[in-house]
Design an enzyme around this catalytic site. Structure first.
Site, PDB file in Angstrom:
ATOM      1  N   HIS A  49     -37.324 -42.311 -32.836  1.00  0.00           N
ATOM      2  CA  HIS A  49     -37.251 -41.075 -32.029  1.00  0.00           C
ATOM      3  C   HIS A  49     -36.572 -39.955 -32.801  1.00  0.00           C
ATOM      4  O   HIS A  49     -36.023 -39.032 -32.207  1.00  0.00           O
ATOM      5  CB  HIS A  49     -36.533 -41.340 -30.695  1.00  0.00           C
ATOM      6  CG  HIS A  49     -37.294 -42.267 -29.808  1.00  0.00           C
ATOM      7  ND1 HIS A  49     -38.005 -41.866 -28.699  1.00  0.00           N
ATOM      8  CD2 HIS A  49     -37.486 -43.608 -29.892  1.00  0.00           C
ATOM      9  CE1 HIS A  49     -38.595 -42.906 -28.152  1.00  0.00           C
ATOM     10  NE2 HIS A  49     -38.305 -43.985 -28.848  1.00  0.00           N
ATOM     11  N   HIS A  53     -41.224 -36.031 -32.316  1.00  0.00           N
ATOM     12  CA  HIS A  53     -41.840 -37.354 -32.237  1.00  0.00           C
ATOM     13  C   HIS A  53     -42.684 -37.535 -30.985  1.00  0.00           C
ATOM     14  O   HIS A  53     -42.568 -36.765 -30.030  1.00  0.00           O
ATOM     15  CB  HIS A  53     -40.748 -38.430 -32.318  1.00  0.00           C
ATOM     16  CG  HIS A  53     -39.842 -38.445 -31.119  1.00  0.00           C
ATOM     17  ND1 HIS A  53     -38.748 -37.608 -30.993  1.00  0.00           N
ATOM     18  CD2 HIS A  53     -39.883 -39.189 -29.986  1.00  0.00           C
ATOM     19  CE1 HIS A  53     -38.156 -37.861 -29.837  1.00  0.00           C
ATOM     20  NE2 HIS A  53     -38.808 -38.796 -29.202  1.00  0.00           N
ATOM     21  N   HIS A  59     -42.112 -47.427 -25.214  1.00  0.00           N
ATOM     22  CA  HIS A  59     -40.726 -46.941 -25.116  1.00  0.00           C
ATOM     23  C   HIS A  59     -40.151 -47.148 -23.717  1.00  0.00           C
ATOM     24  O   HIS A  59     -38.973 -47.472 -23.551  1.00  0.00           O
ATOM     25  CB  HIS A  59     -40.685 -45.464 -25.495  1.00  0.00           C
ATOM     26  CG  HIS A  59     -39.344 -44.815 -25.347  1.00  0.00           C
ATOM     27  ND1 HIS A  59     -38.187 -45.338 -25.875  1.00  0.00           N
ATOM     28  CD2 HIS A  59     -38.966 -43.658 -24.724  1.00  0.00           C
ATOM     29  CE1 HIS A  59     -37.169 -44.545 -25.587  1.00  0.00           C
ATOM     30  NE2 HIS A  59     -37.614 -43.523 -24.883  1.00  0.00           N
TER      31      HIS A  59
HETATM   32  N1  KYN Z   1     -32.767 -42.397 -29.486  1.00  0.00           N
HETATM   33  C1  KYN Z   1     -32.520 -42.858 -28.216  1.00  0.00           C
HETATM   34  C2  KYN Z   1     -31.801 -43.983 -28.048  1.00  0.00           C
HETATM   35  C3  KYN Z   1     -31.536 -44.486 -26.754  1.00  0.00           C
HETATM   36  C4  KYN Z   1     -32.070 -43.776 -25.673  1.00  0.00           C
HETATM   37  C5  KYN Z   1     -32.809 -42.644 -25.844  1.00  0.00           C
HETATM   38  C6  KYN Z   1     -33.032 -42.198 -27.133  1.00  0.00           C
HETATM   39  C7  KYN Z   1     -33.792 -40.973 -27.346  1.00  0.00           C
HETATM   40  O1  KYN Z   1     -33.954 -40.479 -28.449  1.00  0.00           O
HETATM   41  C8  KYN Z   1     -34.443 -40.335 -26.202  1.00  0.00           C
HETATM   42  C9  KYN Z   1     -35.893 -40.459 -26.449  1.00  0.00           C
HETATM   43  N2  KYN Z   1     -36.357 -39.450 -27.392  1.00  0.00           N
HETATM   44  C10 KYN Z   1     -36.704 -40.359 -25.204  1.00  0.00           C
HETATM   45  O2  KYN Z   1     -37.866 -40.656 -25.312  1.00  0.00           O
HETATM   46  O3  KYN Z   1     -36.226 -39.997 -24.166  1.00  0.00           O
HETATM   47 ZN    ZN Z   2     -39.008 -39.695 -24.240  1.00  0.00          ZN
HETATM   48 ZN    ZN Z   3     -38.448 -40.048 -27.541  1.00  0.00          ZN
END
Ligand code: KYN
Ligand code: ZN
Ligand code: ZN
Length: 211
Positions: A49, A53, A59
Protein backbone atom coordinates in the site's frame (compact mmCIF):
# COMPACT_ATOMS: atom_id res chain seq x y z
CA UNK A 1 -5.31 17.97 -29.95
CA UNK A 2 -2.22 17.56 -27.77
CA UNK A 3 -2.97 15.39 -24.76
CA UNK A 4 0.02 15.66 -22.41
CA UNK A 5 0.33 13.11 -19.64
CA UNK A 6 -0.43 14.40 -16.16
CA UNK A 7 1.42 12.28 -13.59
CA UNK A 8 -0.78 11.78 -10.51
CA UNK A 9 1.56 9.36 -8.70
CA UNK A 10 3.71 9.73 -5.61
CA UNK A 11 7.48 9.31 -6.03
CA UNK A 12 8.57 6.04 -4.35
CA UNK A 13 11.71 6.72 -2.34
CA UNK A 14 13.15 5.96 1.12
CA UNK A 15 11.58 9.11 2.64
CA UNK A 16 8.08 8.05 1.50
CA UNK A 17 5.61 8.55 4.38
CA UNK A 18 3.84 5.24 5.11
CA UNK A 19 0.91 4.11 7.21
CA UNK A 20 1.94 4.04 10.89
CA UNK A 21 3.60 0.69 11.62
CA UNK A 22 3.74 -0.39 7.99
CA UNK A 23 6.84 -1.41 6.07
CA UNK A 24 9.02 1.58 5.18
CA UNK A 25 10.26 1.91 1.61
CA UNK A 26 13.88 0.68 1.38
CA UNK A 27 16.14 0.20 -1.61
CA UNK A 28 19.61 -1.28 -2.06
CA UNK A 29 22.06 -1.82 -4.88
CA UNK A 30 22.61 -5.53 -5.48
CA UNK A 31 25.13 -4.97 -8.26
CA UNK A 32 26.79 -1.57 -8.68
CA UNK A 33 28.21 -0.33 -11.97
CA UNK A 34 31.99 -0.24 -11.91
CA UNK A 35 35.20 -1.54 -13.42
CA UNK A 36 34.17 -5.13 -12.73
CA UNK A 37 30.43 -4.74 -13.24
CA UNK A 38 28.68 -3.43 -16.35
CA UNK A 39 25.31 -2.81 -14.72
CA UNK A 40 23.37 -1.40 -11.80
CA UNK A 41 20.80 -3.74 -10.33
CA UNK A 42 18.80 -2.92 -7.22
CA UNK A 43 16.35 -4.44 -4.79
CA UNK A 44 13.46 -2.75 -3.02
CA UNK A 45 11.25 -3.56 -0.10
CA UNK A 46 7.91 -1.79 0.33
CA UNK A 47 4.38 -2.18 1.62
CA UNK A 48 1.85 -3.18 -1.03
CA UNK A 49 0.00 0.00 0.00
CA UNK A 50 2.95 2.30 -0.59
CA UNK A 51 2.29 5.60 -2.27
CA UNK A 52 -0.23 5.61 -5.11
CA UNK A 53 -1.75 2.16 -5.22
CA UNK A 54 -4.68 -0.05 -6.11
CA UNK A 55 -6.30 -2.13 -3.37
CA UNK A 56 -7.22 -5.69 -4.31
CA UNK A 57 -10.40 -7.32 -2.99
CA UNK A 58 -8.00 -9.54 -1.01
CA UNK A 59 -7.15 -6.48 1.11
CA UNK A 60 -10.57 -6.39 2.75
CA UNK A 61 -11.86 -9.89 1.94
CA UNK A 62 -9.82 -12.98 2.85
CA UNK A 63 -11.50 -14.78 -0.06
CA UNK A 64 -11.07 -11.82 -2.38
CA UNK A 65 -9.07 -11.71 -5.58
CA UNK A 66 -5.40 -10.76 -5.42
CA UNK A 67 -4.34 -7.65 -7.31
CA UNK A 68 -2.81 -9.75 -10.09
CA UNK A 69 -6.26 -11.13 -10.95
CA UNK A 70 -8.37 -7.94 -11.07
CA UNK A 71 -10.13 -6.73 -14.21
CA UNK A 72 -7.75 -4.25 -15.83
CA UNK A 73 -10.49 -2.41 -17.74
CA UNK A 74 -11.42 -0.70 -14.45
CA UNK A 75 -8.11 1.12 -14.31
CA UNK A 76 -8.14 2.53 -17.85
CA UNK A 77 -10.82 4.87 -19.16
CA UNK A 78 -12.74 8.09 -18.58
CA UNK A 79 -12.61 9.40 -15.02
CA UNK A 80 -14.07 12.48 -13.34
CA UNK A 81 -11.94 14.42 -10.87
CA UNK A 82 -14.09 16.11 -8.23
CA UNK A 83 -12.83 18.79 -5.85
CA UNK A 84 -13.91 18.30 -2.24
CA UNK A 85 -11.19 20.41 -0.66
CA UNK A 86 -12.14 22.03 2.62
CA UNK A 87 -15.29 20.01 3.07
CA UNK A 88 -14.17 18.22 6.21
CA UNK A 89 -13.04 14.74 7.27
CA UNK A 90 -15.74 12.72 5.49
CA UNK A 91 -17.04 12.75 1.94
CA UNK A 92 -20.81 12.29 2.13
CA UNK A 93 -23.43 11.51 -0.54
CA UNK A 94 -24.61 15.14 -0.50
CA UNK A 95 -21.09 16.33 -1.30
CA UNK A 96 -20.59 13.85 -4.13
CA UNK A 97 -24.01 13.64 -5.80
CA UNK A 98 -23.87 17.10 -7.47
CA UNK A 99 -20.71 16.06 -9.35
CA UNK A 100 -22.20 12.92 -10.89
CA UNK A 101 -24.11 12.22 -14.05
CA UNK A 102 -25.17 9.02 -15.84
CA UNK A 103 -21.92 8.86 -17.84
CA UNK A 104 -19.48 8.75 -14.92
CA UNK A 105 -17.80 5.37 -14.27
CA UNK A 106 -14.65 6.44 -12.39
CA UNK A 107 -14.51 9.15 -9.70
CA UNK A 108 -11.28 10.62 -8.29
CA UNK A 109 -11.65 12.77 -5.19
CA UNK A 110 -9.29 15.67 -4.49
CA UNK A 111 -9.19 16.62 -0.80
CA UNK A 112 -5.73 18.17 -0.31
CA UNK A 113 -4.77 21.74 -1.23
CA UNK A 114 -1.21 20.43 -1.28
CA UNK A 115 -0.44 16.72 -1.12
CA UNK A 116 1.56 15.99 2.10
CA UNK A 117 4.60 14.48 0.39
CA UNK A 118 6.93 14.98 3.36
CA UNK A 119 4.79 13.87 6.33
CA UNK A 120 2.19 11.30 7.32
CA UNK A 121 -1.06 13.22 7.62
CA UNK A 122 -3.60 11.20 9.60
CA UNK A 123 -6.35 13.83 9.29
CA UNK A 124 -7.27 12.80 5.78
CA UNK A 125 -10.72 12.86 4.15
CA UNK A 126 -12.38 9.45 4.29
CA UNK A 127 -15.42 8.42 2.28
CA UNK A 128 -18.70 7.59 4.02
CA UNK A 129 -20.01 4.07 3.36
CA UNK A 130 -23.31 5.48 2.09
CA UNK A 131 -21.33 7.63 -0.35
CA UNK A 132 -19.86 4.40 -1.77
CA UNK A 133 -23.43 3.07 -2.05
CA UNK A 134 -24.44 6.23 -3.95
CA UNK A 135 -21.51 5.83 -6.35
CA UNK A 136 -22.26 2.15 -6.89
CA UNK A 137 -25.92 2.93 -7.50
CA UNK A 138 -24.91 5.42 -10.21
CA UNK A 139 -22.78 2.79 -11.99
CA UNK A 140 -19.37 3.94 -10.76
CA UNK A 141 -16.83 1.08 -10.92
CA UNK A 142 -13.75 2.80 -9.50
CA UNK A 143 -13.37 5.25 -6.62
CA UNK A 144 -10.02 7.04 -6.29
CA UNK A 145 -8.76 9.43 -3.65
CA UNK A 146 -5.70 11.50 -2.79
CA UNK A 147 -6.05 10.18 0.77
CA UNK A 148 -4.17 7.05 1.90
CA UNK A 149 -7.43 5.22 2.56
CA UNK A 150 -11.14 5.48 1.83
CA UNK A 151 -11.78 4.68 5.53
CA UNK A 152 -10.58 6.76 8.48
CA UNK A 153 -7.17 5.86 9.86
CA UNK A 154 -8.69 4.57 13.12
CA UNK A 155 -11.45 2.58 11.42
CA UNK A 156 -11.97 -0.90 12.82
CA UNK A 157 -15.04 -1.63 10.69
CA UNK A 158 -13.62 -0.67 7.26
CA UNK A 159 -17.16 0.41 6.34
CA UNK A 160 -16.29 2.03 3.03
CA UNK A 161 -14.09 -0.87 1.91
CA UNK A 162 -16.86 -3.34 2.73
CA UNK A 163 -19.36 -1.34 0.68
CA UNK A 164 -16.84 -1.40 -2.18
CA UNK A 165 -16.69 -5.18 -1.75
CA UNK A 166 -20.49 -5.44 -1.79
CA UNK A 167 -20.66 -3.43 -5.01
CA UNK A 168 -17.67 -5.09 -6.70
CA UNK A 169 -16.04 -1.69 -7.17
CA UNK A 170 -12.31 -0.95 -7.27
CA UNK A 171 -10.11 1.49 -5.35
CA UNK A 172 -7.16 3.79 -6.00
CA UNK A 173 -5.57 5.52 -3.00
CA UNK A 174 -2.72 7.95 -2.54
CA UNK A 175 -3.30 9.86 -5.79
CA UNK A 176 -1.62 13.25 -6.23
CA UNK A 177 -4.20 15.64 -7.68
CA UNK A 178 -2.60 19.01 -6.77
CA UNK A 179 -2.15 19.97 -10.42
CA UNK A 180 -5.46 18.64 -11.67
CA UNK A 181 -8.53 20.81 -12.21
CA UNK A 182 -11.91 19.21 -11.60
CA UNK A 183 -13.22 17.67 -14.78
CA UNK A 184 -13.17 14.66 -17.06
CA UNK A 185 -9.99 12.89 -18.10
CA UNK A 186 -8.65 9.60 -19.39
CA UNK A 187 -7.23 7.59 -16.46
CA UNK A 188 -4.47 5.01 -16.83
CA UNK A 189 -3.40 3.38 -13.55
CA UNK A 190 -2.58 -0.29 -14.03
CA UNK A 191 -1.52 -2.42 -11.03
CA UNK A 192 1.40 -4.83 -11.21
CA UNK A 193 0.53 -8.47 -11.85
CA UNK A 194 1.32 -9.50 -8.25
CA UNK A 195 -0.15 -13.00 -8.21
CA UNK A 196 -0.89 -13.31 -4.50
CA UNK A 197 -1.00 -9.84 -2.98
CA UNK A 198 -3.56 -7.46 -1.50
CA UNK A 199 -2.56 -4.29 -3.34
CA UNK A 200 -0.07 -2.91 -5.85
CA UNK A 201 1.65 0.39 -6.44
CA UNK A 202 0.47 1.96 -9.71
CA UNK A 203 1.86 4.66 -11.99
CA UNK A 204 -1.34 6.67 -12.26
CA UNK A 205 -1.65 9.23 -15.02
CA UNK A 206 -4.37 11.34 -16.58
CA UNK A 207 -4.75 12.77 -20.06
CA UNK A 208 -7.35 15.15 -21.43
CA UNK A 209 -10.09 13.22 -23.21
CA UNK A 210 -9.87 13.22 -26.99
CA UNK A 211 -12.19 15.81 -28.57
N1 KYN B 1 -0.68 0.15 5.28
C1 KYN B 1 -1.73 -0.19 6.09
C2 KYN B 1 -1.54 -1.04 7.11
C3 KYN B 1 -2.60 -1.41 7.96
C4 KYN B 1 -3.86 -0.87 7.67
C5 KYN B 1 -4.06 -0.02 6.63
C6 KYN B 1 -2.98 0.31 5.84
C7 KYN B 1 -3.16 1.25 4.73
O1 KYN B 1 -2.23 1.64 4.05
C8 KYN B 1 -4.51 1.69 4.39
C9 KYN B 1 -4.78 1.13 3.05
N2 KYN B 1 -4.15 1.93 2.00
C10 KYN B 1 -6.23 1.01 2.75
O2 KYN B 1 -6.51 0.37 1.77
O3 KYN B 1 -7.06 1.52 3.44
ZN1 ZN C 1 -8.00 0.97 0.86
ZN1 ZN D 1 -4.69 0.72 0.27
Amino acid sequence: MDRPIIDISQPLRPSLPVWPGDTPFTEERTWAYGPDCPVNVSALRLSTHSGTHADAPLHYDPAGAPIGAVDLDTYVGPARVIDLRGKGPLATPDMIAPHLDASVRRVLIRSWDLFPHDRWEEAFMAIAPDAIDLLAGRGVVLIGTDAPSIDPQDSKTMGAHLRVKAAGMHILEGLVLDDVEAGDYELIALPLKLANLDSSPVRAVLRRLPE
